[in-house]
Write an enzyme that holds these catalytic residues in place. Structure first.
Site, short mmCIF file in Angstrom:
data_model
loop_
_atom_site.label_atom_id
_atom_site.label_comp_id
_atom_site.label_asym_id
_atom_site.label_seq_id
_atom_site.Cartn_x
_atom_site.Cartn_y
_atom_site.Cartn_z
N LYS A 225 -3.14 -9.66 10.89
CA LYS A 225 -3.26 -9.80 12.22
C LYS A 225 -4.22 -10.86 12.84
CE LYS A 225 -2.12 -4.83 12.76
NZ LYS A 225 -0.83 -4.53 13.25
N HIS B 13 -6.59 0.15 6.10
CA HIS B 13 -6.61 -0.79 7.29
C HIS B 13 -8.10 -0.75 7.99
CE1 HIS B 13 -2.59 -0.96 6.49
NE2 HIS B 13 -2.14 0.01 7.18
N ASP C 174 -3.82 7.30 4.88
CA ASP C 174 -2.39 6.17 5.18
C ASP C 174 -3.33 5.01 6.15
OD1 ASP C 174 0.04 5.39 6.01
OD2 ASP C 174 -0.19 6.20 8.07
N LYS D 12 -2.12 9.85 14.86
CA LYS D 12 -0.66 9.80 15.34
C LYS D 12 -0.95 10.77 16.70
CE LYS D 12 1.26 8.29 11.53
NZ LYS D 12 1.90 6.82 11.49
N GLU E 203 -2.30 5.59 17.45
CA GLU E 203 -0.63 5.52 17.56
C GLU E 203 -0.05 6.71 18.64
OE1 GLU E 203 1.13 3.88 14.03
OE2 GLU E 203 -0.02 5.14 13.01
N HIS F 238 -1.81 -5.19 5.72
CA HIS F 238 -1.00 -5.81 6.91
C HIS F 238 -1.89 -6.07 8.21
CE1 HIS F 238 0.50 -2.15 8.57
NE2 HIS F 238 0.50 -2.84 9.88
N LYS G 270 -0.60 3.37 22.19
CA LYS G 270 -1.03 2.33 21.03
C LYS G 270 -2.10 1.52 21.07
CE LYS G 270 0.81 0.21 17.19
NZ LYS G 270 0.52 0.84 15.98
N LYS H 168 0.78 -1.19 -0.15
CA LYS H 168 0.01 0.00 0.14
C LYS H 168 0.83 1.32 -0.20
CE LYS H 168 -0.90 2.32 3.72
NZ LYS H 168 -0.22 2.52 4.93
N1 LIG Z 1 8.20 1.72 5.58
C1 LIG Z 1 6.81 1.31 6.14
O1 LIG Z 1 6.50 1.11 7.37
C2 LIG Z 1 5.62 1.20 5.27
C3 LIG Z 1 6.02 1.37 3.89
N2 LIG Z 1 4.86 1.17 2.72
C4 LIG Z 1 5.01 1.15 1.66
O2 LIG Z 1 6.13 0.35 1.10
C5 LIG Z 1 6.85 1.25 0.21
C6 LIG Z 1 8.21 1.23 0.46
O3 LIG Z 1 8.41 2.13 1.64
P1 LIG Z 1 9.71 2.32 2.07
O4 LIG Z 1 10.46 1.13 2.55
O5 LIG Z 1 9.27 3.12 3.67
O6 LIG Z 1 10.25 3.35 1.43
P2 LIG Z 1 11.96 3.82 1.37
O7 LIG Z 1 11.91 5.36 0.54
O8 LIG Z 1 12.74 3.59 2.66
O9 LIG Z 1 12.60 2.83 0.56
C7 LIG Z 1 12.32 2.70 -0.92
C8 LIG Z 1 12.96 1.43 -1.68
O10 LIG Z 1 12.79 1.72 -3.17
C9 LIG Z 1 14.02 1.71 -3.74
N3 LIG Z 1 13.90 2.38 -5.20
C10 LIG Z 1 13.62 3.76 -5.26
N4 LIG Z 1 13.33 3.85 -6.66
C11 LIG Z 1 13.54 2.63 -7.26
C12 LIG Z 1 13.84 2.25 -8.66
N5 LIG Z 1 13.65 3.03 -9.66
N6 LIG Z 1 14.13 1.01 -8.97
C13 LIG Z 1 14.40 0.01 -7.70
N7 LIG Z 1 14.24 0.43 -6.50
C14 LIG Z 1 13.89 1.65 -6.30
C15 LIG Z 1 14.91 2.56 -2.73
O11 LIG Z 1 16.27 2.35 -3.00
P3 LIG Z 1 17.43 2.90 -3.97
O12 LIG Z 1 17.27 4.11 -3.86
O13 LIG Z 1 18.50 2.15 -3.71
O14 LIG Z 1 17.03 2.45 -5.19
C16 LIG Z 1 14.40 1.78 -1.55
O15 LIG Z 1 14.90 0.29 -1.27
C17 LIG Z 1 6.07 2.27 -0.21
O16 LIG Z 1 5.01 2.24 -1.09
C18 LIG Z 1 5.37 2.71 0.96
O17 LIG Z 1 4.33 3.42 1.21
C19 LIG Z 1 3.62 0.52 3.40
C20 LIG Z 1 3.54 0.22 4.71
C21 LIG Z 1 4.32 0.54 5.87
O1 LIG Z 2 0.50 1.24 7.11
C1 LIG Z 2 0.70 1.81 8.16
O2 LIG Z 2 0.55 1.40 9.37
C2 LIG Z 2 1.29 1.85 10.42
C3 LIG Z 2 0.54 1.12 11.74
O3 LIG Z 2 0.75 -0.21 11.46
P1 LIG Z 2 0.66 -1.03 13.13
O4 LIG Z 2 0.51 -2.55 12.75
O5 LIG Z 2 1.81 -0.50 13.89
O6 LIG Z 2 -0.75 -0.84 13.38
C4 LIG Z 2 1.10 3.29 10.57
O7 LIG Z 2 2.34 3.57 11.67
C5 LIG Z 2 1.80 3.93 9.18
O8 LIG Z 2 1.96 5.16 9.13
C6 LIG Z 2 1.01 3.26 8.27
O9 LIG Z 2 1.69 3.51 7.03
#
Ligand SMILES: NC(=O)C1=CN([C@@H]2O[C@H](COP(=O)(O)OP(=O)(O)OC[C@H]3O[C@@H](n4cnc5c(N)ncnc54)[C@H](OP(=O)(O)O)[C@@H]3O)[C@@H](O)[C@H]2O)C=CC1
Ligand SMILES: O=C1O[C@H](COP(=O)(O)O)[C@@H](O)[C@H](O)[C@H]1O
EC number: 1.1.1.49
Length: 495
Positions: free
Chosen positions: A189, A247, A242, A347, A223, A185, A352, A155
């Site tokens: 749960k 969720h 978000d 938030k 949260e 996710h 939590k 997502k």
């Molecule tokens: N973090 C979280 O808790 C959550 C994240 N998400 C979703 O998951 C996804 C990732 O989030 P998150 O990990 O936080 O984001 P980050 O910004 O931390 O990571 C993004 C990743 O994508 C890679 N990337 C960016 N552009 C490219 C490209 N063109 N080709 C290949 N790889 C690429 C980056 O590596 P590099 O720069 O080396 O290419 C990096 O590994 C998003 O859609 C986010 O909304 C959903 C729920 C929770």
């Molecule tokens: O997807 C998301 O979820 C977390 C909250 O997840 P939880 O399992 O800890 O309740 C939230 O913090 C985040 O902003 C959102 O992108």
């Protein structure tokens, strides 16, 4: 559905993660795969192939992965020898997933080496969603997609109905719907899955699960954290996109759906879609009466002072993004007509907590004096999963006084289920090709269809979000929303 505590080993597979250097992969995906490997569910000749643009080799990536495991897996679950064996499965290919140039051949030759043609391949897209279509195209056009391939989409699927359709069409052009696994996710749960068992395995509850017996439902996901360095993403999103669009609406569908004909993926999802399509529209004409939004200002978290949302943003940018939403949803069908479903998420709340509260209607005055208050079923999703349903019983002794006792089930009781992160089961469900706990295209789009007019209404509203102090339960407007109907949020009832 995850129904037992023992984990059946799956056949060897390849997991290709796009976005392998990112926060999600390090914090959730690698730890989830490690835990299932340590429990014997993942065969050692499986492969986990990380890809991202960063120039790393296998060894460099394995070091990052090792560090991530040490940061995000409990120390008592980390055994050096197991970590080393796990890391031997891990590989890395530096690649821009959105471009057709680059080392796609390297990725392909890794995947085809020493692997049967029918070996399961999962492509997990953990990048920004606007890359999903391009990555899907490249995977297909570079010949990486096999008969037993699935693609997992993180997502958010888009930022409104139009962009969600674009993402779905972009990926759908290269992968059939049956092989697309949209992850939410919250569906991973245990306590959310348990709602289905609670409702449909207990005839008593099943018979009472409707407008005749239930006065209202509250679904809260609170949260304590603020932005946690995710300001770039969050400020363009806000709490409605978000948390509510995905969720909380998913939890609502599980609480409200009709009995599915079976537990098959499509039977479940057909019923969930019906709920989403029956939601009464909220738009600019009825927004103020049904939706409250807030943004936190300075306050406290964990007893310490914390800054305002705007101060947490890079450059302290002025912003109208909501960090809190409370809304009243109504489901326009025979079962639920007139029963408010209050949803809220924010938030910097006091704790939590994710919880579903089902308030049953009060009884008639009579034998025991005044009208008996309605029972309140509380399904605690996290932390410390539980289900409580207080009942009145006779006070021991000569008179007919009453005591309230709690019928309590601790879902997370030691020995009953090990605490599992929701990503674990979902990642393995994708390997097994088991889509019941994933979101179907029409579900995502129905959820956006309902949420998009709220976003549009807000855009036209110059007032912006109300404010609330960090460490409180949101702005007064959230309480007002319920007051109009003579209801209260559960923490106010308890106070
Ligand atoms: N973090 C979280 O808790 C959550 C994240 N998400 C979703 O998951 C996804 C990732 O989030 P998150 O990990 O936080 O984001 P980050 O910004 O931390 O990571 C993004 C990743 O994508 C890679 N990337 C960016 N552009 C490219 C490209 N063109 N080709 C290949 N790889 C690429 C980056 O590596 P590099 O720069 O080396 O290419 C990096 O590994 C998003 O859609 C986010 O909304 C959903 C729920 C929770
Ligand atoms: O997807 C998301 O979820 C977390 C909250 O997840 P939880 O399992 O800890 O309740 C939230 O913090 C985040 O902003 C959102 O992108």
């Amino acid at each position: 559905m995850n129904s037992s505590t023992s984990l059946e080993p799956v056949d060897s597979f390849d997991y290709v993660i796009f976005g392998a250097t990112g926060d999600l992969t390090m914090r959730k995906l690698l730890p989830a795969l490690y835990r299932r490997f340590a429990e014997g569910q993942v065969p050692a000749d499986s492969r986990i192939v990380g890809t991202a643009r960063s120039p790393l080799d296998d060894e460099g990536y394995r070091e990052r992965a090792r560090q991530a495991l040490h940061e995000h897996v409990r120390a008592d679950e980390l055994i050096d020898a197991t970590v080393n064996r796990f890391l031997r499965m891990v590989h890395y290919v530096s690649l821009n997933g959105a471009e057709s140039t680059g080392n796609w051949e390297g990725l392909k030759s890794l995947l085809v080496s020493n692997a049967a043609a029918d070996r399961v391949r999962v492509f997990y897209l953990a990048t920004a969603p606007d890359l999903y279509g391009d990555i899907a195209r490249n995977v297909a056009e570079k010949g990486l997609r096999s008969e037993s391939s699935r693609i997992v989409l993180e997502k958010p699927i888009g930022t409104d109905l139009e962009t969600a359709r674009k993402v779905n069409e972009g990926v759908g052009r290269y992968f059939p719907e049956g092989s697309i696994f949209r992850i939410d996710h919250y569906l991973g749960k245990e306590a959310v899955q348990n709602i289905i068992a609670l409702r449909f395995a207990n005839p008593m509850l099943e018979r009472m699960w409707d407008r005749d017996s239930i006065e209202y439902v509250q679904i809260t996901a609170a949260e304590t954290v603020g932005l946690e360095g995710r300001g770039g993403y969050y400020d363009g999103s806000g709490a409605l996109r978000d948390m509510i669009q995905n969720h909380l609406l998913q939890v609502l569908t599980v609480v409200a759906m009709e009995r599915p004909v079976s537990l098959d993926a499509d039977a479940l999802r057909d019923e969930k879609v019906r709920v989403l399509k029956s939601l009464k529209p909220l738009d600019r004409d009825n927004l103020r009466a049904n939706v409250a939004r807030g943004q936190y200002v300075q306050g406290t978290a964990g007893g310490k002072p914390v800054p305002a949302y705007r101060e947490e943003l890079p450059g302290e940018t002025p912003s109208n993004t909501e960090t809190f939403v409370a809304l009243k949803a109504e489901i326009d069908n025979a079962r639920w007509r007139g029963v408010p479903f209050y949803l809220r998420s924010g938030k910097r709340m006091p704790e939590k907590l994710t919880e579903v509260v089902v308030q049953f209607r009060a009884g008639e005055p009579g034998l025991f004096g005044e009208a008996r208050p309605g029972s309140r079923l509380v399904i605690r999703v996290q932390p410390n999963e539980s289900v409580t349903l207080p009942l009145f019983v006779k006070h021991p002794g000569d008179s007919f006084g009453l005591d309230e006792v709690d019928a309590l089930s601790r879902l997370g009781e030691p020995g009953r289920i090990r605490y599992r992160d929701s990503y674990e089961g979902l990642m393995l469900d994708a390997v097994k090709g088991s889509p019941a706990l994933f979101v179907r295209k029409d579900e995502t789009e129905a959820a956006w269809q309902w949420v998009t007019p709220i976003l549009e209404g807000w855009r036209e509203d110059e007032n912006g979000p109300d404010t609330y102090e960090a460490g409180t339960w949101g702005p007064d407007s959230a309480r007002e929303l319920l007051r109009q109907a003579g209801h209260q949020w559960v923490e106010d009832i308890a106070a």
